[in-house]
Design an enzyme around this catalytic site. Structure first.
Site, PDB file in Angstrom:
ATOM      1  N   LYS A  34       0.842  -1.204   0.000  1.00  0.00           N
ATOM      2  CA  LYS A  34       0.000   0.000   0.000  1.00  0.00           C
ATOM      3  C   LYS A  34       0.874   1.250   0.000  1.00  0.00           C
ATOM      4  O   LYS A  34       0.675   2.176  -0.780  1.00  0.00           O
ATOM      5  CB  LYS A  34      -0.870  -0.028   1.267  1.00  0.00           C
ATOM      6  CG  LYS A  34      -1.811   1.138   1.400  1.00  0.00           C
ATOM      7  CD  LYS A  34      -2.448   1.275   2.796  1.00  0.00           C
ATOM      8  CE  LYS A  34      -2.953   0.014   3.421  1.00  0.00           C
ATOM      9  NZ  LYS A  34      -3.882   0.257   4.538  1.00  0.00           N
ATOM     10  N   LYS A  85       3.541  -2.854  10.913  1.00  0.00           N
ATOM     11  CA  LYS A  85       2.286  -2.863  11.682  1.00  0.00           C
ATOM     12  C   LYS A  85       2.622  -3.334  13.079  1.00  0.00           C
ATOM     13  O   LYS A  85       3.600  -4.057  13.282  1.00  0.00           O
ATOM     14  CB  LYS A  85       1.283  -3.847  11.058  1.00  0.00           C
ATOM     15  CG  LYS A  85      -0.151  -3.515  11.401  1.00  0.00           C
ATOM     16  CD  LYS A  85      -0.682  -2.522  10.410  1.00  0.00           C
ATOM     17  CE  LYS A  85      -2.068  -2.049  10.748  1.00  0.00           C
ATOM     18  NZ  LYS A  85      -2.619  -1.217   9.660  1.00  0.00           N
ATOM     19  N   ASP A 106      -4.709   2.542  14.305  1.00  0.00           N
ATOM     20  CA  ASP A 106      -5.459   1.562  13.520  1.00  0.00           C
ATOM     21  C   ASP A 106      -6.679   1.227  14.397  1.00  0.00           C
ATOM     22  O   ASP A 106      -7.068   2.072  15.224  1.00  0.00           O
ATOM     23  CB  ASP A 106      -4.586   0.328  13.213  1.00  0.00           C
ATOM     24  CG  ASP A 106      -5.173  -0.531  12.095  1.00  0.00           C
ATOM     25  OD1 ASP A 106      -5.085  -0.145  10.926  1.00  0.00           O
ATOM     26  OD2 ASP A 106      -5.746  -1.605  12.393  1.00  0.00           O
TER      27      ASP A 106
HETATM   28  N1  GLU Z   1      -3.695   2.056   9.924  1.00  0.00           N
HETATM   29  C1  GLU Z   1      -3.731   2.777   8.703  1.00  0.00           C
HETATM   30  C2  GLU Z   1      -3.584   1.827   7.541  1.00  0.00           C
HETATM   31  O1  GLU Z   1      -3.986   0.681   7.633  1.00  0.00           O
HETATM   32  C3  GLU Z   1      -2.783   3.959   8.677  1.00  0.00           C
HETATM   33  C4  GLU Z   1      -1.357   3.663   8.962  1.00  0.00           C
HETATM   34  C5  GLU Z   1      -0.460   4.891   9.090  1.00  0.00           C
HETATM   35  O2  GLU Z   1      -0.953   6.014   8.964  1.00  0.00           O
HETATM   36  O3  GLU Z   1       0.719   4.691   9.331  1.00  0.00           O
HETATM   37  O4  GLU Z   1      -3.133   2.160   6.470  1.00  0.00           O
END
Ligand code: GLU
Length: 446
Positions: A116, A128, A168
């Site tokens: 992503k 993560k 998240d």
């Molecule tokens: N938790 C969000 C995602 O799944 C954002 C992660 C972030 O901003 O680092 O993309």
């Protein structure tokens, strides 16, 4: 290590390494299907085993989090940070606090995050983290003490140039504030080591709205590509968290009719379509009533169905914005039967394999979260650059940048996923992201 040139060989290889990590296997299979042919056609990718190497996180940190609850009893939770891929920038991705969190789920999320983040075009790697701690039903003091204890360990592994966590599921403004406060005290540093901060202490305009707004900007691009537009479309949204609410708000502003929101207890169906005012009311009262959707229903008089998902509604567009694997094969078939033509993931991997297969067979346009929900992390990337230069950009410029980034992701999907009369967004997103990571890996050597 021998090169795996087809999907079955790859599946056998990764399954014997992680036989019990079903979410991780699901995520890697999904990408393997599209990228193995790309590897087969590129000598360097083959020679340097690029895809297999991308399937191994660079580092996994696991730690225990001991903290005192309000009765002064010790509670012990597990904490993790999966630093998946740092090839194109500091590790970057959210923290999730939920009782179901385990290594397989965080590995799948970190893996998806790397792809992503590559699609955003920004210099951010993938990570993560999180804990099996559940903030629901805990006092503010307990959440604060937990976040402080969690950060006492995590802080040694993060930093603006190393790894930059964000929120998240169940990690919102309150948790980010406590986490950042502890990081700042220990390190005596005010900087971009965490994103999603409040606007008063280094946060960015539009970060809160970004995932939901970005999803609707992407939907706008998808519909234009299909020679139609959002205005008047009937939309089913699952979830009632940050992503779902801001997606609903933006969809309504674009003239669509949002007829469902949901939570783990059921779905609120509202044929008339929620108004912007309804959404603002929920956003402003979140976390207060026990079941915010039931409270909303007292105001609007829709239909609350306990233990039901939104996917029985007759809609043009479905936006699953709750959690992984929430939309399964039979839900997908029901959507198809009722005329749904577009499905865009707001959450990470909410559609399981059977659901994706059903959409493919029915030639329904399906967009994976790594493309359609990239707006959140993209705004995080922009928060990082503002922090690095002590600059605060305006709301309007951040919103414009978000739109531009989503447009660019859409373009990459169309370029790599064009199958004549059909855009295969999954293939497009997987291949475009993979090329960026693979080229960086080849350039950086073994
Ligand atoms: N938790 C969000 C995602 O799944 C954002 C992660 C972030 O901003 O680092 O993309």
């Amino acid at each position: 290590m021998s090169y795996t040139s087809n999907l079955d060989e790859f599946k056998a290889w990764i399954t014997q390494r992680y036989p019990d990590q079903k979410e991780y296997l699901q995520a890697t299979f999904d990408i393997a299907n599209d990228v193995i042919p790309v590897c087969n056609a590129n000598e360097k990718y083959k020679q340097w085993e690029v895809f297999k190497r991308l399937c191994e996180p660079e580092r996994i940190i696991q730690f225990s989090v001991a903290w005192l609850n309000d009765n002064h009893e010790v509670e012990i939770n597990k904490g993790w940070r999966v630093q998946h891929c740092g090839l194109i920038g500091p590790f970057k991705g959210g923290l999730r606090f939920h009782p179901t969190v385990n290594e397989s789920i965080l590995k799948f999320l970190a893996f998806e995050q790397s792809f992503k983040n590559a699609l955003t075009g920004l210099p951010i790697g993938g990570a993560k983290g999180g804990s099996d701690f559940n903030p629901k039903g805990r006092s503010d003091y307990e959440v604060m003490r937990f976040c402080q204890a969690f950060m006492q360990e995590l802080q040694r592994h993060i930093g603006p140039y190393t790894d930059v966590p964000a929120g998240d599921i169940n990690v919102g403004s309150r948790e980010i504030g406590y986490l950042y406060g502890e990081y700042r005290k220990i390190n005596n540093r005010f900087g971009g080591a965490i994103t999603g901060k409040d606007i008063e202490f280094g946060g960015s305009y539009v970060r809160t709205e970004a995932t939901g707004f970005g999803l609707i900007y992407f939907l706008d691009d998808v519909l234009k590509q299909a020679n139609t537009d959002i205005s008047g479309k009937r939309i089913a949204i699952s979830g009632a968290g940050n992503v779902a609410l801001h997606a609903a708000l933006k969809a309504i502003q674009f003239g669509a009719k949002v007829i469902t929101l949901s939570n783990s207890r059921g779905t609120l169906f509202y044929e008339k379509g929620f108004t912007e005012e309804d959404l603002h009311w929920v956003i402003n009262h979140k976390g207060k009533p026990d079941n915010i959707l039931l409270s909303l229903n007292e105001r609007i008089n829709g239909v609350w169905e306990a233990d039901t998902k939104p996917w029985s509604a007759a809609v043009d567009v479905a936006l699953p914005c709750a959690t992984q694997n929430e939309l399964i094969g039979e839900d997908a078939r029901s959507l198809v039967k009722n005329g749904c033509k577009f499905v865009l993931e707001g959450a990470n991997m909410p559609c399981n394999e059977a659901a994706q297969k059903a959409f493919k067979e029915a030639k329904i346009t399906f967009v994976p979260g790594k493309a359609s929900n990239a707006g959140g992390v993209a705004l995080s990337g922009l928060e990082m650059s503002q922090n690095a230069t002590f600059h605060k950009a305006t709301y309007e410029s951040m919103d414009a940048s978000l739109k531009e980034i989503m447009e660019n992701i859409h373009l990459q999907c169309v370029q790599e996923g064009n199958e004549g009369d059909f855009i295969n967004y999954t293939k497009g997103a997987n291949i475009a992201a993979f090329r960026r990571l693979a080229d960086a890996m080849v350039s950086q050597g073994i």
